[in-house]
Design a protein around this motif. Sequence first.
Motif, PDB file in Angstrom:
ATOM      1  N   ASP A  60     -49.459 -15.592 -92.953  1.00 56.71           N
ATOM      2  CA  ASP A  60     -49.404 -14.862 -94.216  1.00 56.71           C
ATOM      3  C   ASP A  60     -49.860 -15.751 -95.358  1.00 56.71           C
ATOM      4  OD1 ASP A  60     -47.274 -16.522 -94.867  1.00 56.71           O
ATOM      5  OD2 ASP A  60     -45.742 -14.974 -94.669  1.00 56.71           O
ATOM      6  N   GLU A  61     -49.666 -15.273 -96.595  1.00 55.76           N
ATOM      7  CA  GLU A  61     -50.192 -16.010 -97.742  1.00 55.76           C
ATOM      8  C   GLU A  61     -49.525 -17.367 -97.924  1.00 55.76           C
ATOM      9  OE1 GLU A  61     -47.045 -13.047 -99.140  1.00 55.76           O
ATOM     10  OE2 GLU A  61     -48.766 -13.092 -97.776  1.00 55.76           O
ATOM     11  N   LYS A 109     -52.640 -11.567 -94.654  1.00 55.44           N
ATOM     12  CA  LYS A 109     -53.766 -11.967 -95.482  1.00 55.44           C
ATOM     13  C   LYS A 109     -54.670 -13.019 -94.858  1.00 55.44           C
ATOM     14  CE  LYS A 109     -54.815 -13.859-100.072  1.00 55.44           C
ATOM     15  NZ  LYS A 109     -54.252 -14.347-101.350  1.00 55.44           N
TER      16      LYS A 109
END
Length: 680
Positions: A492-493, A434
């Motif tokens: 990533d998130e 993301k």
Amino acid sequence: MVGIHSIVAVAVAIIMLPLTAAQPFRYSTCAGGTYDDAATSTFKGNLELLAAALPGNASATPAGFAAGTVGAVPNQVSALALCRGDTDAPTCRECVAASLPGARRDCPGSKDVTVYQDACVVRFSDQRFLDFVGVNSPYAVSYWDADSLAVPEARFDAAVAALMSAAADRAVAAAAASSSARKKYFATAVMDFDAPYPRIYGLEQCVPDMSAAQCRSCLRNLVASIPGFLNGKPGGRSLGIWCNLRYSVRPFFNGSAMLHLSAPASAPAPTVVPSVDTPKAGAGAGRKRRAAVGVSAGVACLVVFILIFSAVAVIRFKGKVATKNDLFNTAALEKMARAKCMIFDFLTLQEATENFSEERKLGQGGFGIVYKGKLPDGQEIAVKKLLDSATGHGLLQLQNEVQVLATLQHKNLVRLHGFCVHRKEMMLVYEFIKNGSLDTFLFEDTRTGNKLSWDQQYNIIVGIAKGIMYLHHDSRIRIIHRDLKTNNILLDENADPKIADFGLARLLGDHTQTKTATVAGTYGYMAPEYAMHGSVSPKVDVFSFGVLVLEIVARRRNTSFDDCDNVKNLLSDVWNCWTKGMMSQMMDQNLEGYSRTQALRCIQIGLLCAQPDPDDRPDISSVVFMLTRDNMELQAPAQPAFFFGRDSTVVSQPYEQRVYVYDRSDVTVNEVTLTDPHPR
């Protein structure tokens, strides 16, 4: 309470591996991100709730099927369980109950796992795949018996195709005749054959909530895939989440066959059941069906790699000289055929990326452009499309990256879902990360508004080190990345790092080092022994990691230019500040107390990793220990290797230390020895 959802789809795709008769059958596919395995993890709690409910729910139904969703996004878990139609309730319950422990062993921490066993198929995922009617997950599994076929291949394959086609029709017909609200699509069949195989046995099944047309389409796709996967094999199976089939020259199902077929004619024409994706007059409808399927089901991994091999052979024949170390030798192809690869359909990737539109473009490197995509089941992906101008090298990158990533599973490595070869176009399909690459957070935070805290930066440093340690020590074969840099680290998130782009990775096997005639990498990150002499060892990645650590702490690129276009070198500046006791000016001025001490420790570790002599650098396991043990005393670093642009001013170094001058235009490194005994 676990809710039951309607689920339908078409089974497709491709992972191939041989199976001997003595092996107990269990195979797991791992996808998606990872979850925290701590006792307080919400995702883990939801997963365990589903795991407790599914065995009883599935074994209590005549169809042997249950599905459900628990929790709320982002910790929501969906799952299904389908038991084989001839199993009894205790066997069904036992098989489903064993799936979660099996998933944890095979895919530790993975959020999306499918476990295939003899008696059941179980999938759990953080994706709401149960909500997508008519859309399959992007993979299925094909296995074959390792025994050699003892009869003419064409006659046997034709018999298997006829048997499985008839079994598919029988499975659909059996459900149509049922008065139950939840239909049981299941059939067993047997065909008389020739010695030494007096009979061929077959079994087919779909999930009970599918319509008859959907089940038939699903099974026909699997039957159509048999010539690509299982031709000439005395036994095999194709297993999808929504439907599956199996055949063998040995009896394997319980009870009598539901369908008995006579022996085929003496010389039958090979029969292939048309795939639902075969183009017809209504081309538009066909395109939509292909897009729904999502992954090509009629091409085997081995076939694709043979095509790649052929393409590379043509390129080399036209002017490139093959070497003994060519990646595309027979042994490499055999390894690739056994890799857990998935072959994606080009139309699916085209629609997922809106025809590779500029709006979907995530970034561009030397050999490819990366696009964001979304599969029909909602799963987000990243598609790296290799540039036409780099076709020759791109083929090598494709083969190398698939071979490396197909067998790797670690939370700090980006996951490769599969690839696509379409005419002259080649694409790699990854999990979508993301937050993008680390460089945008470190060097462009004022433009993007992204700002990493020190705790996040430290977590990134430790995570990268652990990912490298897995590559060097814990994976099945020792792997040297050779291109570690900030834009190859994705976040990533949760701002956890994932190492990406294995196109230049080198497999060392049991060796500790090797040499390469082709030096390829990125300016400023290459170790001197690799840049000058092509020497490849784990210490090459340790050097790159040292540069990365200094970039993260200083939040500055390893090379930059001042207002007069003079090269500014991060290693030089850090060492200068270190020797003068002025490290505070290289660090975030807001750091205080423990964070400041931790940052200084990271700088010291970075300098130790960037030593000119590889023997003076710690190995990566020692680096991880240094980072995670605050009470471990660190040795004092010596002067690190320095890189300057060709037009930059070379500063004299003490103790006859080597200064490495790097030419960015052609990736050539020249060695210069300076003997000025005076310090800087």
